[in-house]
Design a protein around this motif. Structure first.
Motif, PDB file in Angstrom:
ATOM      1  N   SER A 208      20.431  11.085 -54.855  1.00 57.39           N
ATOM      2  CA  SER A 208      20.834  10.843 -53.467  1.00 57.39           C
ATOM      3  C   SER A 208      20.978   9.348 -53.211  1.00 57.39           C
ATOM      4  O   SER A 208      20.111   8.551 -53.581  1.00 57.39           O
ATOM      5  CB  SER A 208      19.796  11.431 -52.503  1.00 57.39           C
ATOM      6  OG  SER A 208      20.075  11.033 -51.172  1.00 57.39           O
ATOM      7  N   TYR A 209      22.071   8.987 -52.544  1.00 56.53           N
ATOM      8  CA  TYR A 209      22.344   7.591 -52.209  1.00 56.53           C
ATOM      9  C   TYR A 209      22.162   7.355 -50.708  1.00 56.53           C
ATOM     10  O   TYR A 209      22.500   6.287 -50.193  1.00 56.53           O
ATOM     11  CB  TYR A 209      23.776   7.227 -52.633  1.00 56.53           C
ATOM     12  CG  TYR A 209      24.124   7.819 -53.988  1.00 56.53           C
ATOM     13  CD1 TYR A 209      23.594   7.269 -55.149  1.00 56.53           C
ATOM     14  CD2 TYR A 209      24.902   8.960 -54.100  1.00 56.53           C
ATOM     15  CE1 TYR A 209      23.860   7.829 -56.391  1.00 56.53           C
ATOM     16  CE2 TYR A 209      25.173   9.534 -55.335  1.00 56.53           C
ATOM     17  CZ  TYR A 209      24.646   8.961 -56.477  1.00 56.53           C
ATOM     18  OH  TYR A 209      24.891   9.529 -57.709  1.00 56.53           O
ATOM     19  N   ALA A 210      21.616   8.356 -50.000  1.00 57.71           N
ATOM     20  CA  ALA A 210      21.524   8.304 -48.539  1.00 57.71           C
ATOM     21  C   ALA A 210      20.658   7.141 -48.061  1.00 57.71           C
ATOM     22  O   ALA A 210      20.998   6.466 -47.072  1.00 57.71           O
ATOM     23  CB  ALA A 210      20.977   9.631 -47.994  1.00 57.71           C
ATOM     24  N   VAL A 211      19.535   6.888 -48.724  1.00 61.12           N
ATOM     25  CA  VAL A 211      18.657   5.786 -48.318  1.00 61.12           C
ATOM     26  C   VAL A 211      19.348   4.448 -48.572  1.00 61.12           C
ATOM     27  O   VAL A 211      19.268   3.521 -47.749  1.00 61.12           O
ATOM     28  CB  VAL A 211      17.309   5.866 -49.063  1.00 61.12           C
ATOM     29  CG1 VAL A 211      16.449   4.629 -48.790  1.00 61.12           C
ATOM     30  CG2 VAL A 211      16.555   7.137 -48.645  1.00 61.12           C
ATOM     31  N   ALA A 212      20.051   4.336 -49.696  1.00 62.72           N
ATOM     32  CA  ALA A 212      20.795   3.108 -49.997  1.00 62.72           C
ATOM     33  C   ALA A 212      21.899   2.884 -48.959  1.00 62.72           C
ATOM     34  O   ALA A 212      22.157   1.745 -48.551  1.00 62.72           O
ATOM     35  CB  ALA A 212      21.384   3.186 -51.401  1.00 62.72           C
ATOM     36  N   GLU A 213      22.562   3.962 -48.537  1.00 63.74           N
ATOM     37  CA  GLU A 213      23.611   3.840 -47.524  1.00 63.74           C
ATOM     38  C   GLU A 213      23.027   3.375 -46.197  1.00 63.74           C
ATOM     39  O   GLU A 213      23.603   2.520 -45.508  1.00 63.74           O
ATOM     40  CB  GLU A 213      24.333   5.174 -47.366  1.00 63.74           C
ATOM     41  CG  GLU A 213      25.201   5.533 -48.567  1.00 63.74           C
ATOM     42  CD  GLU A 213      25.508   7.013 -48.653  1.00 63.74           C
ATOM     43  OE1 GLU A 213      25.201   7.746 -47.689  1.00 63.74           O
ATOM     44  OE2 GLU A 213      26.039   7.452 -49.695  1.00 63.74           O
TER      45      GLU A 213
END
Length: 344
Positions: A208-213
């Protein structure tokens, strides 16, 4: 308000799990459009939060890459490894070593290990973890003083914890808690979020890249002018996309690339229409060339405030339009869809 509610839940959940061999819940991280500030449906938005999990005493998490997955996410398994606690005097007084104590003594004198409860074989199971999470939510909510002010309705989900909180018959909050394991010290997680309509084994966790986004948009907010239109651009595009084959993630990726390419001074409120035109031009270029690179893969322009693992920084670029490159019919359909999108 959502953060305060969920933080309270995490607090009471921790009190229910003293010295257990279940995952340790960390403070939640708000992700997705509602927390980034561009939710397309203000009246019916869902607040997504990711709850990081840390291994309990005597255990370690070891991610293992399976394959590139379907779409932008790579697939992993999380191997749960028992650790020796014999040499740790403080731990040795409180717990038996899962590695070196006889199984009969462990069964008789100690709670089951994480492998015995939430794993399939040696791997952390998404569905078992979700069921445990649901039970924990119900138990902790019953103890929370907030339960006298808010009515909770748990919603079905095999990979996360979804619920609605209602207050005074007028205020409703739709919340989804996902859980994940952080990759090292980075902003990339292995998450329980599911891939819609695609069957995946219960031991498979999606990168998941959601936190990075979310970290990326926080960084932009610190540099953008006070009346910046970048969030309004995302909101407008998300509404235009309704009924289209293009996903909001596609447009979000385009906007993230443009926010890196164009100076922040170009995103003032008066620049809304030119920036929307830039977004359409960028998307047109990508569709015609059958290539839209994922923002975080092998992108040297990612701000240093977004912490990525070295493997992602040095990986091969990931083309989100790979299907268009492989299927001429899909490419032709995407070109037609884009013309319709541009008209809107």
């Amino acid at each position: 308000m959502v953060y305060n509610l969920v933080d309270t839940f995490i607090f009471y959940s921790r009190n229910l799990l003293p010295n257990s061999f279940l995952p340790v819940l960390q403070l939640p991280i708000g992700v997705g459009s509602a927390f980034e500030g561009w939710s397309p449906h203000e009246e019916d938005r869902i607040y997504h939060l990711l709850v990081p999990l840390k291994p309990p005493h005597g255990h370690a998490f070891h991610p293992e890459l399976l394959d590139a997955g379907v779409g932008p996410a790579r697939n992993f398994c999380i191997r749960v490894e028992p650790l020796c606690t014999c040499t740790d005097e403080q731990l040795a007084e409180k717990m038996l070593c899962f590695l070196h104590q006889p199984e009969e003594e462990l069964r008789r004198n100690q709670e089951p290990s994480l492998r015995d409860t939430l794993c399939t074989g040696s791997y952390l199971d998404v569905h078992k973890t979700a069921r445990w999470f649901h039970q924990l939510v119900k138990a902790s909510w019953a103890r929370s003083p907030l339960s006298s002010q808010w009515h909770m309705t748990l919603l079905p989900s095999s990979c996360s914890c979804r619920f609605q909180l209602a207050k005074d018959k007028t205020k409703r909050l739709n919340i989804e808690l996902m859980f994940g394991v952080r990759q090292g010290f980075s902003d990339i997680f292995l998450s329980s979020e599911s891939t819609a309509d695609i069957f995946t084994p219960s031991t498979m966790w999606l990168e998941s890249y959601a936190v990075a986004e979310a970290a990326f948009f926080r960084h932009v907010a610190t540099r953008a002018p006070q009346n910046s239109c970048h969030l309004k651009c995302l909101q407008v595009c998300a509404r235009i996309l309704v009924g289209s084959a293009f996903s909001t993630y596609t447009l979000k990726t385009v906007v993230m690339h443009l926010l890196t390419i164009l100076p922040v001074s170009c995103w003032r409120e008066r620049d809304l229409v030119p920036r929307l035109q830039d977004i359409m031009w960028f998307l047109c270029h990508c569709v015609e060339n059958k290539c839209l690179n994922h923002y975080f893969f092998s992108n040297g322009n990612v701000p240093s405030e977004v912490v990525l693992p070295l493997a992602l920084r040095t990986a091969e670029p990931l083309n989100l339009f790979q299907r268009l490159a492989q299927d001429p019919d899909a490419h032709a359909e995407a070109l037609r869809e884009f013309m319709d999108l541009q008209d809107r």
